[in-house]
Structure formats: C-alpha cells, structure tokens
Design a protein around this motif. Structure first.
Motif, PDB file in Angstrom:
ATOM      1  N   GLY A   1       3.243   5.715  -0.725  1.00 41.41           N
ATOM      2  CA  GLY A   1       3.106   5.578  -2.186  1.00 41.41           C
ATOM      3  C   GLY A   1       1.779   6.069  -2.730  1.00 41.41           C
ATOM      4  O   GLY A   1       1.477   5.855  -3.904  1.00 41.41           O
TER       5      GLY A   1
ATOM      6  N   VAL B   1       9.439   5.091  -3.830  1.00 43.77           N
ATOM      7  CA  VAL B   1       7.999   5.381  -3.864  1.00 43.77           C
ATOM      8  C   VAL B   1       7.588   6.020  -5.186  1.00 43.77           C
ATOM      9  O   VAL B   1       6.409   6.070  -5.515  1.00 43.77           O
TER      10      VAL B   1
ATOM     11  N   PRO C   1       5.961   2.217  -6.738  1.00 45.56           N
ATOM     12  CA  PRO C   1       5.007   2.383  -5.628  1.00 45.56           C
ATOM     13  C   PRO C   1       4.260   1.096  -5.291  1.00 45.56           C
ATOM     14  O   PRO C   1       3.954   0.850  -4.128  1.00 45.56           O
ATOM     15  N   GLU C   2       4.014   0.275  -6.322  1.00 45.81           N
ATOM     16  CA  GLU C   2       3.231  -0.932  -6.042  1.00 45.81           C
ATOM     17  C   GLU C   2       4.042  -1.960  -5.247  1.00 45.81           C
ATOM     18  O   GLU C   2       3.488  -2.718  -4.464  1.00 45.81           O
TER      19      GLU C   2
ATOM     20  N   LYS D   1       3.845  -0.838  -1.752  1.00 45.35           N
ATOM     21  CA  LYS D   1       2.544  -1.124  -1.146  1.00 45.35           C
ATOM     22  C   LYS D   1       2.406  -2.576  -0.687  1.00 45.35           C
ATOM     23  O   LYS D   1       1.672  -2.867   0.243  1.00 45.35           O
ATOM     24  N   GLU D   2       3.133  -3.480  -1.369  1.00 46.31           N
ATOM     25  CA  GLU D   2       3.069  -4.879  -0.951  1.00 46.31           C
ATOM     26  C   GLU D   2       3.747  -5.084   0.398  1.00 46.31           C
ATOM     27  O   GLU D   2       3.424  -6.023   1.123  1.00 46.31           O
TER      28      GLU D   2
ATOM     29  N   PRO E   1      -1.933  -3.179  -2.904  1.00 46.84           N
ATOM     30  CA  PRO E   1      -1.434  -3.460  -4.270  1.00 46.84           C
ATOM     31  C   PRO E   1      -2.537  -3.645  -5.309  1.00 46.84           C
ATOM     32  O   PRO E   1      -2.254  -4.070  -6.411  1.00 46.84           O
TER      33      PRO E   1
ATOM     34  N   ARG F   1      -3.305   7.648  -6.917  1.00 50.20           N
ATOM     35  CA  ARG F   1      -2.543   8.689  -6.234  1.00 50.20           C
ATOM     36  C   ARG F   1      -3.506   9.735  -5.714  1.00 50.20           C
ATOM     37  O   ARG F   1      -4.556   9.972  -6.307  1.00 50.20           O
TER      38      ARG F   1
END
Lengths: 308, 369
Positions: A54, A70, A74-75, A78-79, B212, B367
């Motif tokens: 991501g 993704v 994306p967040e 990521k978790e 996150p 990004r």
C-alpha cells in the motif's frame, strides 16, 4: 477450501515514465502459504512488494491484501500486514527495544499485551541480550531480525518481506528461515521476494518473475519436473571451447557453466549422443556425461532464455 | 487522530535530537551565539568618532573649540597633526573618520567679527555615520557661536523634541527584540526542515508509511519536540535581552510568549513543508536558509525600515511572516503594546500558521511516487 485468498493480484501494472516495471501481474496466495517471488534484480520484485503493502499505487490493476484493496483502502491493508522494506528501515539511533516500542505505538498495540509479545519476539530473534543496543550497532543479520520483530509486533495476518536475507551471512539466514517456518505454523501468510534460488526452494510455492512478468508459478519440486527439456551435465576437458561449440548446436534450450561442468537443456527427443558426438568430433574429450534432475536455476534460465 | 501515535513520534524525535550533538548545538547554542554576536556587533549608534585635528591657529579660541568636540562624548581626538598632508593619509588609511582643520587666522577673524571658516572633512564611505556626525558637528559649532557672541540667538521656532519608546535612541533597544524574531524563524525552520528529508534519505520513511500512521499525526508528532525547543530558545532569548542587553520589557511577557508560540507553530510547519517537498537534507537546509533567513533578515523591518524600501519590495514584505512578528516583538518590548494594539498582526500570524500546516499536511503523501 472456501477460505478467501490472503493476497489476490489482478493484472497489476506499473510504469515509471516510459519504463514498464510490471506488466499485468496475476496471482493468488492462500492463507498460510509461504510464497516466494523469485527473480533477478530489476525484475519488478520491489515494485510488487511496495504495491502490495500500500505504499505505492499501481498504474492499473488492483490487489486485495487481507481482503482490502490497496487502492481503495490502503490504510486498512496497512493495519493487517507487516512489511519489511528492502533497505533496513529502522532507526539506527534508537535502541532495539525503542524501535520495537515505537512500532507497537504506531500500531496501537494494547499496553497489556505488549510485555509477553515483546518477550516472545526478542526471544525467537535472539535479540534479548541486545535489547538496549543501538540498532545501528547491530550486525546485518541481527538488523534483519529486528526488522522482522518490528513487523510482527501487531501480529499481522500477512507478512511482506522484500529480499529479507539480502547481504546476510549464511548462519543468520538459516536462523531467519527457522523463524519464518515457526510463523507459518501460526497460519501467517508470508510473501517474500528473493534473488537466491536456494532460498526459493524453501518456499511452499514460488513465482518466477522476469522483466515485470511472472513466467511460471508452482511448488518448487513440481517446477523442476515441469521442464519439457532434459538436463544434461557434461564434464569436458576444455570447458570454454566446449561451451562455444554447444552454443552453435540447434535445439539447445539452455546452457550454463558451473565450474568444470556444463548444464545443457535438450529437447525431449534429442539424445545425449547428439551432444557428445558434436563435441568429440571437434576434438573435445568428455570425462562424464549424464542426465540430471534440473535445479530451479536451470528451470529459470531455460524459461528466461525462451522468453527473451 | 491517535494521541498514542502522536506521542510515539514525538518521543522518537526527542530521543533522536537528544542523541545528535549537531542538532543539540544548533537547537540551543546557535540562538545564544547569534544573539550575542548580533546583539553586540550590530549597533547603529554613532559615538567615539575617531578624529584628527590640524590646528594652525593654536590660540585659546581654537583650543576651546577643539575641547568642545572632545568633551561632548561623540568624538575622540586621535592625533594632533602639523601638516595638512597628514589629513589625507589619516582618512585614507581609515585611521580617522573625521578631520578638523583650523586655519591660521581663525581667532583673528573671530575677534574682528567676520566670518571665520574652519574645515571639517568626513569619511563619506559610511554615509550613515557621516550624516549623524554632520548633525553633531553643526550642533557643536552652533553652540560655540552662541557662546562667543555672548548672547544666545533666540530662534523663532523652538522645537522641543521628546523621544518616546526608546528615549535614549539606543539602536540596541530595537535591534535585540527584532533579533529574537529573526533567530526564531531561522532556527526552528532549519531544525524541522531536516526531519522528514532525513527519513526519506535513510529509508525509514518507506517503513513509516507502511504503518497506519496518519499524515497529520506524523507532522504533529514531529512538530511538538521542536516546538518545545523553540519555546525554550524564546525564553532564553527574552531573558538575554532583558538581563544581558538591558532592554526593558514594557509589555506583558504572557502575551509575548503566546504570540511567539503562534509564530513558532507557523515557522515549524514551514520547515516541515520544505522537508516534505525536498526529500534531501542538503536541499532542505538550503531552502530553509533562503526561505526564512533572508526574508526575515532583510524584509522583516528588523534592521531596514520597510517604509524606506522601494515599492515592489514593500509589497513583498507583506508575504513575510517575520515582518508581523518583528513588529509584534518590538511593540511589546518597547511600547508595552496590548493585544488590541497588535491584533491585526497577531491574526495574520494565526492565519499563516494554520495555512502552512494544512498545506504541509496535504503535501505529505503516504505513497512512493
């Protein structure tokens, strides 16, 4: 199994200006797999890793990691993942334990769960005696293990490792792989990239990536048997001349030199005599010639040769 | 917004700054050094003008005139010459800034009540000092004339000048408060400009954006440590101004600190913004210097009065946040201004700080391009 795949890539494409790094990658990785993305430098391994984690957007296509897109979420991705970038991404001016706590905070690991988790992570990575050492003063192998510990602090479902053992000594590499197998037992999905073919053999499944495409994909053992060519190992007396002669023969699928031996890929119908005859007629003495089970390297080279 | 994540980043930055000698020196020693150097070196006051005297008359009148120059405190007589050629060499070598030449018939003419000229030569290469020296000279000769005539000339218009806010007209009184503003905008922007660029350079950014953590948490977490450092610097600078340079703080210290905090927040956000767009430490440091030091030094009105600048430059100064802060610090220090008097400047600082923070937040993409 009706379980949804841990990672699904759908025609992932990524370009950088005029160069194309990835051309329509498709793959599906089930939960609990240890998948190896194998290929030379510049094949597109890091780009794939970055998109799956991501941190980079694909130019087109999409990927679902742990059930989330993704591109769109994306967040959420990521978790649920643990990502280890290729460069050692930890703070060298922080100690081992400070690095671990930092990532525990970022992933909001509950305070109560921390001590047992950290003890376990430090334990299996053998970093307990070094927990107050600055990360910058660790050896290459220990740095990678610390990176892994940080990536695991929030017990991710999917672990993405970009060339985790690059530049690590053989003993540390073996330790590292032992840790990965332990994780696999806990049903974590591991997706790693490597340029080492001996490492690829240890994965449950591998994909051979070359010039932004996955050329083939299977279990390592099946891949080796999948070749529609016969591998022959020859030990001639003049290795350089022999190689030059062999290159001229029609129908040779692959050729690579290992020390005093040459591996040659022959079509299923070609016989050993074609090769030995050609060499002997030009005055090369053959010490031994035998058919062998192809190594992953043989498979890879023959496929790349065919692709190019 | 997760407080835990902001705290994690703040704590990490504090540890990193604490372990980096260079950052520590820059954070705490540099402002003090700058304040000492500039506070002592930059003075626009003119006194102790080095003077040489060529007295050809050698009369009691000429000696009295010379002693008036010597005793007023603005001139120091370096040498008495006996050759007019020495005047040239003394001024040329910079040995003297002014030369007084009293001709042979000076006292004779005075007694005859006819015009009795003396010649005074000034080094005009420093025009500011020369102009001020000229004023002193006119005043001294005027007084001498009046005394010599025995009666004081009665002027028709008698201007009684009183100077407010900086009664003694000491330039240090307005330079030092302005200096606080300049130093703060430079140091904090320079310190923060490195933080995100450093993460990109060391490869830690890729790892960081794979977590996150939100961009606002990242920026805020990085701002807080430098905010604390900046606030400590401000307090030290205010303390030095009052106790070392004897600049009286007439206004409220609480108001000064409150407005300094707002300015700090804006400067820090600007540093972060530079760090985000440059991605390399060297480039970031250069951009911070050009983006903060030059405007803060030249266009803030700290040393050079904005009203004397050409129009296009004057317009440009409105875009320099240090301009508002310099004026705020000077007003609070010298005039004892309250918030109502400097409300506009304060409001502009708030707008600037919020705007830059938001731009930085938008610019920071989680990004890799």
């Amino acid at each position: 199994m009706n379980e949804p795949a841990a990672i699904v890539a759908r025609s992932l494409t990524r370009t950088f200006g005029k160069t194309t790094a990835l051309t329509g990658l498709d793959f599906e990785i089930m939960r609990g797999e240890l998948y190896g993305l194998v290929g030379p430098d510049g094949a597109g391994k890091t780009t794939t890793m970055r998109i799956l984690s991501g941190v980079m957007l694909p130019t087109s296509g999409d990927a679902l990691v742990a059930g989330h897109s993704v591109i769109k979420e994306p967040e959420r991705v990521k978790e649920k993942i643990g990502y280890m970038s290729q460069r050692f991404g930890l703070y060298e001016d922080l100690t081992v334990i400070e690095n671990i706590h930092f990532y525990a905070d970022l992933f909001e690991v509950p305070t109560k769960e921390r001590p047992p988790r950290i003890d376990r992570l430090l334990g299996f990575s053998n970093l307990t005696p070094f927990k107050d050492r600055l990360a910058g003063n660790l050896s290459g192998g220990m740095k990678q293990k610390l990176g892994l510990a940080c990536a695991l602090i929030h017990t991710p479902q999917v672990l993405l490792l970009d060339e985790p053992t690059n530049g690590v000594d053989p003993v540390s590499r073996r330790d590292f792989w032992k840790i990965l197998y332990d994780l696999l037992r806990e049903k974590i999905t591991i997706f790693l990239s490597t340029a080492y073919l001996d490492e690829a053999e240890r994965c449950t499944r591998i994909g051979l990536i070359h010039a932004g495409r996955i050329l083939l994909e299977d279990q390592p053992a099946l891949l080796r048997r999948s070749l529609d060519i016969r591998m022959v190992e020859i030990r001639p007396d003049n290795i350089r001349r022999a190689a030059r002669i062999l290159e001229e023969i029609q129908g040779i699928a692959a050729l690579s030199v290992y020390g005093d031996r040459i591996h040659v890929g022959l079509g299923k119908t070609d016989s050993l005599q074609t090769v030995s005859g050609a060499l002997e007629s030009r005055g090369i003495r053959i010490d031994s010639i035998r058919e062998i089970i192809p190594s992953l390297e043989d498979v890879f080279i023959s496929r790349v040769a065919r692709h190019d | 917004m997760s407080i835990l994540r902001v705290k994690a980043i703040t704590k990490k930055e504090f540890i990193q700054v604490g372990r980096d000698t260079f950052s520590l020196l820059m954070a705490f020693l540099m402002p003090v050094m700058l304040l000492v150097i500039f506070g002592y070196a930059i003075t626009l006051d003119v006194n102790k003008i080095r003077t040489v005297v060529y007295d050809q008359d050698k009369s009691s009148e000429s000696r009295e005139l010379i002693s008036r120059f010597r005793d007023c405190g603005y001139f120091t007589v370096e040498a008495y010459l006996d050759n007019h050629l020495d005047i040239d060499s003394n001024l040329d070598s910079g040995n003297a800034f002014a030369a007084i030449w009293i001709p042979r018939d000076f006292s004779k003419k005075l007694q005859a009540r006819i015009d009795s000229p003396i010649q005074i030569i000034l080094d005009g290469s420093d025009s500011n000092t020369a102009t001020i020296a000229q004023g002193y000279i006119l005043a001294i000769t005027e007084e001498y004339n009046a005394k010599f005539r025995g009666v004081r000339a009665v002027p028709l218009v008698d201007a009684r000048i009183r100077v407010w806010y900086n009664t003694e007209l000491k330039s240090r009184n307005f330079i030092v408060p302005g200096l606080i503003a300049v130093i703060m905008s430079v140091i904090v922007a320079l310190l923060t400009s490195l933080t995100i660029a450093r993460e990109w350079e060391r490869g830690t950014m890729e790892q960081l954006i794979s977590t996150p953590v939100k961009t606002s948490e990242l920026i805020l977490g990085k701002l807080i440590p430098y905010f604390v450092i900046g606030l400590i610097d401000t307090l030290v600078a205010i303390g030095m101004s009052v106790f070392l340079f004897d600049v009286a703080l007439r206004g409220s210290i609480v108001l000064l600190i409150a407005l300094s905090s707002i300015f700090l927040f804006g400067s820090l956000s600007f540093g972060i913004f530079i760090s985000i767009i440059s991605k390399s430490q060297v480039l970031a440091a250069q951009m911070a210097m050009i983006g903060t030091f030059l405007p803060a030094f030249l266009l803030s009105g700290f040393m050079f009065a904005i009203s004397n600048m050409p129009k296009p430059l004057q317009v440009l100064t409105y875009a320099v946040p240090a301009r508002y802060f310099v004026s705020i610090v000077k007003s609070i220090f010298l005039k004892g201004s309250t918030l109502t008097m400097i409300g506009v400047e304060a409001l502009l600082l708030v707008i600037y700080a919020v705007a830059v923070f938001m731009i930085a937040n938008r610019k920071l993409a989680k990004r890799i391009m």
